[in-house]
Design an enzyme around this catalytic site. Structure first.
Site, PDB file in Angstrom:
ATOM      1  N   HIS A 135       0.838  -1.206   0.000  1.00 11.40           N
ATOM      2  CA  HIS A 135       0.000   0.000   0.000  1.00 11.40           C
ATOM      3  C   HIS A 135       0.872   1.254   0.000  1.00 11.40           C
ATOM      4  O   HIS A 135       0.675   2.170  -0.796  1.00 11.40           O
ATOM      5  CB  HIS A 135      -0.931   0.004   1.222  1.00 11.40           C
ATOM      6  CG  HIS A 135      -1.529   1.353   1.538  1.00 11.40           C
ATOM      7  ND1 HIS A 135      -2.543   1.912   0.795  1.00 11.40           N
ATOM      8  CD2 HIS A 135      -1.234   2.273   2.497  1.00 11.40           C
ATOM      9  CE1 HIS A 135      -2.850   3.106   1.289  1.00 11.40           C
ATOM     10  NE2 HIS A 135      -2.073   3.357   2.325  1.00 11.40           N
TER      11      HIS A 135
ATOM     12  N   ASP B  70       6.979  21.430 -26.550  1.00 12.71           N
ATOM     13  CA  ASP B  70       6.877  20.076 -25.989  1.00 12.71           C
ATOM     14  C   ASP B  70       7.950  19.958 -24.916  1.00 12.71           C
ATOM     15  O   ASP B  70       8.629  20.931 -24.598  1.00 12.71           O
ATOM     16  CB  ASP B  70       7.076  19.004 -27.084  1.00 12.71           C
ATOM     17  CG  ASP B  70       6.402  17.686 -26.702  1.00 12.71           C
ATOM     18  OD1 ASP B  70       6.676  17.182 -25.600  1.00 12.71           O
ATOM     19  OD2 ASP B  70       5.588  17.187 -27.499  1.00 12.71           O
TER      20      ASP B  70
ATOM     21  N   TRP C 258       6.945  -0.095   4.102  1.00 13.53           N
ATOM     22  CA  TRP C 258       7.461   0.491   2.860  1.00 13.53           C
ATOM     23  C   TRP C 258       8.899   0.958   3.021  1.00 13.53           C
ATOM     24  O   TRP C 258       9.625   1.111   2.041  1.00 13.53           O
ATOM     25  CB  TRP C 258       6.555   1.626   2.375  1.00 13.53           C
ATOM     26  CG  TRP C 258       6.831   2.968   2.995  1.00 13.53           C
ATOM     27  CD1 TRP C 258       6.321   3.441   4.156  1.00 13.53           C
ATOM     28  CD2 TRP C 258       7.670   4.013   2.464  1.00 13.53           C
ATOM     29  NE1 TRP C 258       6.801   4.697   4.406  1.00 13.53           N
ATOM     30  CE2 TRP C 258       7.621   5.085   3.386  1.00 13.53           C
ATOM     31  CE3 TRP C 258       8.452   4.155   1.325  1.00 13.53           C
ATOM     32  CZ2 TRP C 258       8.338   6.263   3.192  1.00 13.53           C
ATOM     33  CZ3 TRP C 258       9.161   5.339   1.148  1.00 13.53           C
ATOM     34  CH2 TRP C 258       9.094   6.376   2.073  1.00 13.53           C
TER      35      TRP C 258
ATOM     36  N   SER D 221      12.842   5.818 -13.990  1.00 16.01           N
ATOM     37  CA  SER D 221      11.788   6.612 -14.612  1.00 16.01           C
ATOM     38  C   SER D 221      11.766   8.023 -14.038  1.00 16.01           C
ATOM     39  O   SER D 221      11.702   9.014 -14.773  1.00 16.01           O
ATOM     40  CB  SER D 221      10.447   5.911 -14.394  1.00 16.01           C
ATOM     41  OG  SER D 221       9.386   6.798 -14.575  1.00 16.01           O
ATOM     42  N   SER D 222      11.841   8.122 -12.703  1.00 21.00           N
ATOM     43  CA  SER D 222      11.798   9.440 -12.059  1.00 21.00           C
ATOM     44  C   SER D 222      12.985  10.299 -12.458  1.00 21.00           C
ATOM     45  O   SER D 222      12.850  11.505 -12.689  1.00 21.00           O
ATOM     46  CB  SER D 222      11.820   9.303 -10.536  1.00 21.00           C
ATOM     47  OG  SER D 222      10.623   8.766 -10.082  1.00 21.00           O
TER      48      SER D 222
ATOM     49  N   HIS E 195      13.595  11.725   3.391  1.00 19.26           N
ATOM     50  CA  HIS E 195      13.030  13.009   3.765  1.00 19.26           C
ATOM     51  C   HIS E 195      12.873  13.968   2.588  1.00 19.26           C
ATOM     52  O   HIS E 195      11.808  14.524   2.411  1.00 19.26           O
ATOM     53  CB  HIS E 195      13.687  13.655   4.975  1.00 19.26           C
ATOM     54  CG  HIS E 195      12.691  14.601   5.561  1.00 19.26           C
ATOM     55  ND1 HIS E 195      11.646  14.176   6.337  1.00 19.26           N
ATOM     56  CD2 HIS E 195      12.482  15.910   5.342  1.00 19.26           C
ATOM     57  CE1 HIS E 195      10.855  15.197   6.597  1.00 19.26           C
ATOM     58  NE2 HIS E 195      11.331  16.259   6.011  1.00 19.26           N
TER      59      HIS E 195
ATOM     60  N   GLU F  90      12.274  13.042  -0.238  1.00 14.90           N
ATOM     61  CA  GLU F  90      11.133  12.425  -0.926  1.00 14.90           C
ATOM     62  C   GLU F  90       9.806  13.024  -0.444  1.00 14.90           C
ATOM     63  O   GLU F  90       8.873  13.229  -1.230  1.00 14.90           O
ATOM     64  CB  GLU F  90      11.161  10.911  -0.681  1.00 14.90           C
ATOM     65  CG  GLU F  90       9.910  10.152  -1.096  1.00 14.90           C
ATOM     66  CD  GLU F  90       9.704  10.087  -2.596  1.00 14.90           C
ATOM     67  OE1 GLU F  90      10.672  10.364  -3.333  1.00 14.90           O
ATOM     68  OE2 GLU F  90       8.597   9.764  -3.034  1.00 14.90           O
TER      69      GLU F  90
ATOM     70  N   TYR G 175       9.285  16.004   0.431  1.00 16.74           N
ATOM     71  CA  TYR G 175       9.088  17.301  -0.235  1.00 16.74           C
ATOM     72  C   TYR G 175       8.893  17.124  -1.733  1.00 16.74           C
ATOM     73  O   TYR G 175       8.218  17.925  -2.364  1.00 16.74           O
ATOM     74  CB  TYR G 175      10.235  18.248   0.117  1.00 16.74           C
ATOM     75  CG  TYR G 175      10.207  18.517   1.598  1.00 16.74           C
ATOM     76  CD1 TYR G 175       9.208  19.326   2.129  1.00 16.74           C
ATOM     77  CD2 TYR G 175      11.067  17.875   2.462  1.00 16.74           C
ATOM     78  CE1 TYR G 175       9.101  19.502   3.491  1.00 16.74           C
ATOM     79  CE2 TYR G 175      10.965  18.047   3.824  1.00 16.74           C
ATOM     80  CZ  TYR G 175       9.985  18.862   4.333  1.00 16.74           C
ATOM     81  OH  TYR G 175       9.859  19.020   5.675  1.00 16.74           O
TER      82      TYR G 175
ATOM     83  N   SER H  51      -0.733  27.270  -5.385  1.00 18.29           N
ATOM     84  CA  SER H  51      -0.350  28.664  -5.635  1.00 18.29           C
ATOM     85  C   SER H  51      -0.868  29.160  -6.979  1.00 18.29           C
ATOM     86  O   SER H  51      -0.830  30.359  -7.256  1.00 18.29           O
ATOM     87  CB  SER H  51       1.176  28.814  -5.603  1.00 18.29           C
ATOM     88  OG  SER H  51       1.673  28.369  -4.375  1.00 18.29           O
TER      89      SER H  51
ATOM     90  N   HIS I 190      15.467  12.717  11.894  1.00 16.45           N
ATOM     91  CA  HIS I 190      14.304  12.856  12.787  1.00 16.45           C
ATOM     92  C   HIS I 190      13.344  11.675  12.624  1.00 16.45           C
ATOM     93  O   HIS I 190      12.422  11.527  13.412  1.00 16.45           O
ATOM     94  CB  HIS I 190      13.590  14.207  12.611  1.00 16.45           C
ATOM     95  CG  HIS I 190      12.854  14.385  11.328  1.00 16.45           C
ATOM     96  ND1 HIS I 190      12.801  15.582  10.661  1.00 16.45           N
ATOM     97  CD2 HIS I 190      12.115  13.545  10.576  1.00 16.45           C
ATOM     98  CE1 HIS I 190      12.075  15.447   9.569  1.00 16.45           C
ATOM     99  NE2 HIS I 190      11.647  14.230   9.494  1.00 16.45           N
ATOM    100  N   HIS I 191      13.577  10.846  11.601  1.00 15.92           N
ATOM    101  CA  HIS I 191      12.803   9.604  11.481  1.00 15.92           C
ATOM    102  C   HIS I 191      13.380   8.509  12.374  1.00 15.92           C
ATOM    103  O   HIS I 191      12.876   7.392  12.392  1.00 15.92           O
ATOM    104  CB  HIS I 191      12.796   9.112  10.035  1.00 15.92           C
ATOM    105  CG  HIS I 191      12.148  10.079   9.091  1.00 15.92           C
ATOM    106  ND1 HIS I 191      10.810  10.033   8.803  1.00 15.92           N
ATOM    107  CD2 HIS I 191      12.634  11.130   8.393  1.00 15.92           C
ATOM    108  CE1 HIS I 191      10.509  11.002   7.943  1.00 15.92           C
ATOM    109  NE2 HIS I 191      11.599  11.694   7.690  1.00 15.92           N
TER     110      HIS I 191
ATOM    111  N   THR J 193       7.593  26.966   5.714  1.00 16.17           N
ATOM    112  CA  THR J 193       6.247  26.422   5.516  1.00 16.17           C
ATOM    113  C   THR J 193       5.201  27.412   6.002  1.00 16.17           C
ATOM    114  O   THR J 193       4.171  27.644   5.342  1.00 16.17           O
ATOM    115  CB  THR J 193       6.108  25.078   6.251  1.00 16.17           C
ATOM    116  OG1 THR J 193       7.248  24.275   5.951  1.00 16.17           O
ATOM    117  CG2 THR J 193       4.865  24.343   5.812  1.00 16.17           C
TER     118      THR J 193
ATOM    119  N   LYS K 261       4.696  30.190   3.570  1.00 14.89           N
ATOM    120  CA  LYS K 261       3.807  29.812   2.468  1.00 14.89           C
ATOM    121  C   LYS K 261       2.343  29.955   2.860  1.00 14.89           C
ATOM    122  O   LYS K 261       1.539  30.521   2.117  1.00 14.89           O
ATOM    123  CB  LYS K 261       4.097  28.377   2.025  1.00 14.89           C
ATOM    124  CG  LYS K 261       5.327  28.288   1.153  1.00 14.89           C
ATOM    125  CD  LYS K 261       5.540  26.874   0.678  1.00 14.89           C
ATOM    126  CE  LYS K 261       6.615  26.831  -0.384  1.00 14.89           C
ATOM    127  NZ  LYS K 261       6.210  27.395  -1.658  1.00 14.89           N
TER     128      LYS K 261
ATOM    129  N   ARG L 240       1.873   1.418  15.128  1.00 14.39           N
ATOM    130  CA  ARG L 240       1.432   1.239  13.749  1.00 14.39           C
ATOM    131  C   ARG L 240       1.839  -0.151  13.272  1.00 14.39           C
ATOM    132  O   ARG L 240       2.615  -0.843  13.931  1.00 14.39           O
ATOM    133  CB  ARG L 240       2.032   2.322  12.862  1.00 14.39           C
ATOM    134  CG  ARG L 240       3.542   2.283  12.818  1.00 14.39           C
ATOM    135  CD  ARG L 240       4.133   3.531  12.199  1.00 14.39           C
ATOM    136  NE  ARG L 240       4.008   3.502  10.752  1.00 14.39           N
ATOM    137  CZ  ARG L 240       4.898   4.071   9.907  1.00 14.39           C
ATOM    138  NH1 ARG L 240       5.951   4.706  10.390  1.00 14.39           N
ATOM    139  NH2 ARG L 240       4.719   4.021   8.624  1.00 14.39           N
TER     140      ARG L 240
END
Lengths: 531, 381
Positions: free
Chosen positions: A83, A112, A148, A175-176, A259, A261, A263, A274, A308-309, A334, A337, A456
């Site tokens: 998931h 293009d 994950w 791909s990315s 991390h 990722e 963002y 925006s 921090h993870h 943040t 924004k 979790r």
């Protein structure tokens, strides 16, 4: 942005629209057109969104009450893992690339993407990666089941489903990276004359920065999973203390990717919001330059906060304090924004069509996720919330109510331009309100579960957690079903929506609205001139 | 700027006031907040959380009052004309600096708590905690004994819908026992994958990392029984490895300690004693239920594709030395340990002899053999 002359060549393009590409399925397989490829990305991500969603519903069904009823614990762990991977790599990231494909050339006045054939390949790698990932359910031992994040040594221990997952991640990463190179090259080299960097729509800016983040960190993830692969099969001991390695090393490498990722998944959404807010407030975006700087600051800070993870791995005081301060600092750009968005609305002339509703929902709920992120950044508090449902609530507030809401808003916003027809406003509003209400019913109670100490990734739980789990499960099914309204609204618009004018939104002023709706197959072959 | 500054000051004042009220709040808002704290560190954490939430709530209400007022008042349908302002450097600086200052106000108490949490020096007692798939073990290093702590919730409650007990999934056969008011140093490690020892009410969560020992500490304010769970996903039984800590008064703890040392001495079996099959099977059944049944299943049928069946297995019905070595050393494939871990460090010779005898004489397996502890001992090397 600036006003620009109308593209009179557009009508000419329409006449030749069918002359340049094969029909039927071959059109989609061989296409090098950024609009076709954008469409492919978006449909692919929607299919993945439903696939990952069904897994989430199986998880919530099992968690409706204590005890094991529907799925075995091993299969539960597999569902949880896949998931997460599907939603991140299959749904959110490709959707963002889909938006970039459609909108970046249109918004900067380019004909293009820079590398049209590579663009085709970037997309067509994804279905194969997805098949590889999903087929891992069918191999002995089942799919990857370590969460994950694939933490070693648990991920070293499991069956060959993990190998398929590792290869799928490699392909999606390739791909990315190709997509990002394409986007950067397009933005830096193919802007219409007169469109300086500081005149680019904010969506283009956020994607430019996102693309740099992707190029910086996807190879890091590839490295981490390759080390897993060699630990699994080729006798290395990167993550095995008995062989001189360290299991925590995996976490450092993974989160150095992980991390930024986060963002990568949210910055394009900032760009979409925006774009939507000024259009429906009929007022220019407040603090454009500061939005650009805030996005850049978030991107730079994102490389300095990974640990921090990992506050519970037992790092020294200096490490905990450094990563706590760095993480707290992210709250500053943040907050800037959010203030800028609110200031854009302030004294505007607002209307509340579906895209605007999703944008406002985004700001409101993303801020909730931002605050819980701040709470989690504080080491002592994190110690009692780490790996609990509080974290699950937190990242679903930023990724579902954040990224996904912005994408929904973006689709309703640009659908008239993409397919030349308007969506049904009533259906759109139903979709928003159902999604908003059920989202909160699903995820808000998870804060309470986490505070109460429910970990979790458990298939079963103690009886004191029952009430909130039942509420969350009911909310999840409501949320899932609400997405069928979205599918219906989009299909109805494509098939039978009333024709859309070139600029259906009064306050929209970016380049794409100077084109007719639907946007012709080839656009801006002669670049527009920006004053 | 003044208004926001004042807001932050008021928030700080309100939070300081609320910290005093924290224990009361803990009672009132039990279902909506952290578990009631039972150690000084957990109390700090609880207060810190309340303080931060109050600041967040004030900012949240402030920002969104402005936004929703704007959505209400500045609408086209109300005939509101859009202003065209879109830049103001001063205000951008102001709303960059203010959040920064609020963060400083948050970081100070957080840093103070971190420093207190990290000071594990001068303990009164040290307990080594080892996570393994899927149970915890506690070794009282100062007193030379240790034991495993297994989930004691019956399978019928988990899988067959039998009525659930009060402490469903949060109950163990033998809890960790510690004295009240003493500083207990925890040395936490793992024997296989990463686990996390998480006791929310004590404000302790520490990952158990194989190959490394991490330390943490706790000191309880009052006696009682406190419950937690493994917090780090560690395989299929991740949700089924609870942590129960019983905090006793000094006298009760001393009694428990004396009783335990005596029992440990008595339980140290004579390794040369020859056991008869009936005793081995009875003991083996218990060992099997606590260590093997979660993968190989109580029926011995395993789980297809993941965990092999023992019922009718070639290893279990074949030469006994092969099975003894498999249990002792685990199954290693391509140089990496598999889910079948080595049990030589975890189980005694007698337990291994008993569980092998049990598997060789259960379900459809009828070898009639009784494996003696001496045979296990001989195969250890």
């Amino acid at each position: 942005m600036s006003s620009i002359p109308h593209d009179h060549a557009a009508g000419h393009d329409v006449d030749h629209e069918h002359a340049h590409h094969p029909g039927g399925i071959m059109r989609w397989i061989t296409t090098t057109n950024h609009k076709d490829i954008g469409t492919l990305y978006l449909w692919f991500s929607f299919i993945m969104f439903l696939t990952g969603g069904v897994m989430a519903l199986a998880i919530r069904a099992e968690l409706f009450e204590p005890g094991l009823q529907l799925v075995e614990p091993e299969f539960f762990n597999q569902l949880n893992t896949v998931h997460g991977l599907i939603m991140i790599f299959g749904a959110i990231m490709p959707a963002a690339v889909g938006f970039a494909n459609w909108q970046v050339p249109l918004m900067i006045g380019a004909p293009d993407m820079a590398f049209a054939r590579m663009n085709n390949w970037s997309f067509w790698l994804l279905p194969f990666a997805a098949v590889l990932l999903l087929s891992s359910f069918l191999v002995p031992g089942g799919a990857a089941s370590a969460g994950w994040t694939l933490y070693a040594p648990l991920s070293v221990q499991t069956g060959m489903g993990m190998d398929l997952t590792i290869f799928a991640i490699h392909i999606m990463g390739a791909s990315s990276i190709m997509g990002s190179i394409n986007i950067i090259t397009t933005i830096l080299n193919m802007r219409a004359p007169g469109m300086t960097m500081m005149k680019m729509p904010l969506f283009v800016w956020t994607w430019l920065i996102t693309a740099y983040l992707l190029i910086a960190v996807m190879p890091v993830l590839a490295g981490a999973v390759t080390m897993l692969l060699t630990d699994r099969h080729f006798g290395t001991s990167f993550f095995n203390a008995a062989g001189g390695g360290d299991p925590v090393l995996y976490q450092h490498i993974f989160w150095f990717f992980g991390h930024p990722e986060v963002y990568i998944m949210i910055l394009p959404s900032f760009g979409i919001v925006s774009t939507i807010i000024p259009a429906f407030a009929r007022k220019p975006l407040f603090g454009y330059a500061s939005m650009v700087y805030a996005t850049g600051s978030i991107a730079i800070l994102s490389f300095l906060v990974w640990a921090h993870h990992m506050f519970t791995v037992g790092m020294p005081v200096a490490g905990q304090v450094f990563f706590m301060y760095a993480t707290m600092l992210i709250a500053v750009p943040t907050a800037v924004k959010v203030f800028n968005w609110v200031a854009t609305m302030w004294r505007g002339s607002m209307t509340l069509e579906t895209p605007m509703l999703f944008a406002i929902g985004f700001i409101f709920m993303f801020t909730v996720g931002g605050f819980t992120g701040l709470v989690l950044s504080l080491v002592p508090v994190d110690i009692v919330l780490h790996d609990t449902y509080y974290v699950v609530a937190h990242f679903h507030y930023v990724l579902v109510a954040g990224s996904l809401f912005a994408f929904f808003g973006g689709i309703y916003f640009w659908l008239p331009k993409w397919c030349g027809r308007m969506y049904d406003e009533t259906l759109g509003k139903w979709h928003f309100w159902m999604t908003f209400v059920f989202f909160n019913i699903t995820f808000f109670p998870m804060h309470f579960l986490g505070l109460a100490g429910m970990p979790r990734r458990v298939p079963d739980y103690a009886t004191q957690f029952t009430d909130w789990n039942e509420v969350a499960s009911i909310g999840a099914f409501g949320f899932g079903l609400s997405q069928l309204i979205f599918l219906y609204a989009v299909l109805k618009a494509i098939r039978s929506g009333p024709p859309a004018p070139a600029r259906p939104w009064e306050g929209a002023d970016t380049l794409e609205w100077t084109l007719p709706s639907p946007a012709p197959y080839h656009t801006f072959e002669t670049p527009p001139h920006i004053q | 700027m003044d208004r926001k500054g004042a807001m932050a000051r008021r928030a700080a004042g309100a939070a300081a006031f609320a910290s005093g009220l924290a224990p009361t709040l803990a009672q009132a808002a039990k279902e909506y907040n952290l578990q009631p704290p039972v150690t000084p560190i957990a109390t700090h954490i609880f207060d810190l959380h309340v303080y931060i939430m109050l600041i967040c709530a004030v900012i949240f209400v402030g920002v969104f009052s402005v936004m929703f007022y704007s959505i209400f008042a500045h609408r086209k349908s109300k005939g509101h004309q859009a202003a065209q302002f879109h830049e103001n450097t001063l205000i951008e600086i102001v709303w960059t600096v203010i959040p920064f200052l609020i963060l400083v106000v948050m970081a100070i108490p957080a840093t103070r708590t971190i420093l207190a949490m990290k000071d594990s020096s001068v303990p009164d007692l040290t307990v080594k905690i080892t996570g393994s798939q899927w149970k915890w073990s506690y070794d009282y290093l100062d007193d030379g004994f240790g034991y495993y702590s297994n989930l004691s919730t019956p399978l019928a409650q988990i899988e067959e819908g039998a009525p659930k007990g009060e402490h469903y999934l949060l109950e163990v056969d033998e809890p960790m026992v510690v004295p009240v008011g003493k500083k207990i140093r925890l040395l936490i490690t793992s024997s296989d994958v990463i686990h996390a020892w998480f006791l929310p009410a004590a404000g302790v969560q520490q990952d158990a990392i194989p190959g490394f020992v991490r330390d943490d500490w706790m000191r309880f304010d009052k006696p009682g029984i406190f419950r937690g769970q493994c917090a780090k996903i560690c395989g299929k039984e991740h949700g089924f490895m609870p942590i129960v800590v019983e905090v006793k008064s000094a006298d009760d703890y001393a009694k428990w300690l004396a009783g335990h040392k005596k029992a440990a001495a008595a339980a140290a079996d004579d390794p040369n004693k020859v056991w008869d099959a009936k005793d081995l099977i009875a003991r083996g059944e218990k060992v099997y239920a606590a260590n093997c049944a979660s993968c190989h299943q109580p029926t011995g049928k395993g789980v297809a594709g993941a965990f092999p069946a023992l019922d009718g297995s070639k290893v279990v019905t074949g030469p006994k030395n092969d099975q003894i070595k498999t249990v002792l050393n685990g199954v290693v494939r391509n140089g990496q340990p598999t889910a079948m871990v080595a049990w030589k460090g975890t189980l005694s010779d007698i337990d291994i002899a008993a569980v092998i005898t049990y598997t060789r004489n259960s379900w459809s397996n009828h070898t009639g053999e009784a494996i003696q502890p001496a045979e296990v001992k001989a195969d250890r090397s």
